[in-house]
Design a protein around this motif. Structure first.
Motif, PDB file in Angstrom:
ATOM      1  N   ARG A 185       0.742  -1.047  -0.210  1.00  0.00           N
ATOM      2  CA  ARG A 185       0.192   0.144  -0.212  1.00  0.00           C
ATOM      3  C   ARG A 185       1.124   1.262  -0.150  1.00  0.00           C
ATOM      4  O   ARG A 185       1.083   2.214  -0.653  1.00  0.00           O
ATOM      5  CB  ARG A 185      -0.795  -0.172   1.061  1.00  0.00           C
ATOM      6  N   MET A 186       1.422   1.049   1.206  1.00  0.00           N
ATOM      7  CA  MET A 186       3.100   2.520   1.099  1.00  0.00           C
ATOM      8  C   MET A 186       3.523   2.731  -0.629  1.00  0.00           C
ATOM      9  O   MET A 186       3.258   3.803  -0.741  1.00  0.00           O
ATOM     10  CB  MET A 186       4.055   2.285   1.803  1.00  0.00           C
ATOM     11  N   LEU A 187       4.126   1.574  -0.811  1.00  0.00           N
ATOM     12  CA  LEU A 187       5.142   1.847  -1.856  1.00  0.00           C
ATOM     13  C   LEU A 187       4.347   2.187  -3.578  1.00  0.00           C
ATOM     14  O   LEU A 187       4.178   3.119  -3.959  1.00  0.00           O
ATOM     15  CB  LEU A 187       5.429   0.821  -2.709  1.00  0.00           C
ATOM     16  N   THR A 188       2.467   1.794  -3.596  1.00  0.00           N
ATOM     17  CA  THR A 188       1.784   2.486  -4.095  1.00  0.00           C
ATOM     18  C   THR A 188       1.510   3.477  -4.355  1.00  0.00           C
ATOM     19  O   THR A 188       1.454   4.178  -5.386  1.00  0.00           O
ATOM     20  CB  THR A 188       0.881   1.298  -4.159  1.00  0.00           C
ATOM     21  N   ALA A 193       5.870 -13.400  -2.460  1.00  0.00           N
ATOM     22  CA  ALA A 193       4.182 -12.169  -2.063  1.00  0.00           C
ATOM     23  C   ALA A 193       4.342 -10.830  -2.889  1.00  0.00           C
ATOM     24  O   ALA A 193       3.650 -10.245  -2.521  1.00  0.00           O
ATOM     25  CB  ALA A 193       3.974 -12.279  -0.829  1.00  0.00           C
ATOM     26  N   LEU A 194       5.622 -10.197  -2.720  1.00  0.00           N
ATOM     27  CA  LEU A 194       6.051  -9.172  -2.987  1.00  0.00           C
ATOM     28  C   LEU A 194       6.126  -8.613  -4.498  1.00  0.00           C
ATOM     29  O   LEU A 194       5.007  -7.766  -4.837  1.00  0.00           O
ATOM     30  CB  LEU A 194       6.912  -8.129  -2.519  1.00  0.00           C
ATOM     31  N   VAL A 195       6.631  -9.836  -5.019  1.00  0.00           N
ATOM     32  CA  VAL A 195       6.668  -9.357  -6.259  1.00  0.00           C
ATOM     33  C   VAL A 195       4.914 -10.045  -7.066  1.00  0.00           C
ATOM     34  O   VAL A 195       4.467  -9.077  -8.145  1.00  0.00           O
ATOM     35  CB  VAL A 195       7.346 -10.637  -7.709  1.00  0.00           C
ATOM     36  N   THR A 196       3.944 -10.557  -6.750  1.00  0.00           N
ATOM     37  CA  THR A 196       2.611 -11.023  -7.038  1.00  0.00           C
ATOM     38  C   THR A 196       2.136  -9.673  -6.712  1.00  0.00           C
ATOM     39  O   THR A 196       1.378  -8.955  -7.349  1.00  0.00           O
ATOM     40  CB  THR A 196       1.979 -12.116  -6.428  1.00  0.00           C
ATOM     41  N   ALA A 197       2.108  -9.167  -5.374  1.00  0.00           N
ATOM     42  CA  ALA A 197       1.216  -7.772  -5.196  1.00  0.00           C
ATOM     43  C   ALA A 197       1.349  -6.381  -5.623  1.00  0.00           C
ATOM     44  O   ALA A 197       0.943  -5.468  -5.775  1.00  0.00           O
ATOM     45  CB  ALA A 197       1.427  -8.151  -3.067  1.00  0.00           C
TER      46      ALA A 197
END
Length: 128
Positions: free
Chosen positions: A31-34, A56-60
């Motif tokens: 959320r923060m990075l987006t 999980a990071l790559v997917t999200a």
């Protein structure tokens, strides 16, 4: 629920706790990075230890088409992904496994580096 969680953690080994904590960081970090990258695009390197946290990071963060480097990445692919990250202004995120992307790679183009989870550098305190 808190007592059940504390009992679970008391009976769980340190590496597993670090993995669970790493996975729990993914949603708020995404959320923060987006928000950050939609308002002000810049290059970010994320470091993690466990492959499922990296996945999980790559997917999200898939809307940003992140690059991934893990111990399973061949040297050729690793070099290609580093070159893509450093030379392509559209590639904003590189997610690297600490041991595979933490040394001997020049990622100075990144504006921000985030250690999502560490490896054995973390000290785990025994739950009483």
């Amino acid at each position: 629920q808190l007592l059940a969680l504390m009992e679970f953690l008391k009976n769980t080994q340190g590496p597993e706790i670090r993995r669970i904590i790493g996975l729990s960081k993914v949603p708020p970090l995404v959320r923060m990075l987006t928000d950050e990258l939609e308002n002000e695009p810049h290059k970010v390197v994320l470091f993690a230890y466990h492959r499922d946290v990296i996945s999980a990071l790559v997917t999200a963060l898939s809307i940003f088409n992140p690059l991934e480097i893990t111990g399973a990445t061949t040297l050729k692919k690793r070099d290609e992904r580093i070159r893509e990250f450093t030379q392509n202004p559209q590639r904003l995120i590189l997610v690297g496994q600490i041991k595979a992307a933490g040394e001997a790679i020049d990622l100075s183009i990144a504006d921000e580096s985030i250690i999502v989870e560490c490896s054995s550098c973390c000290t785990m305190y025994e739950l009483k």
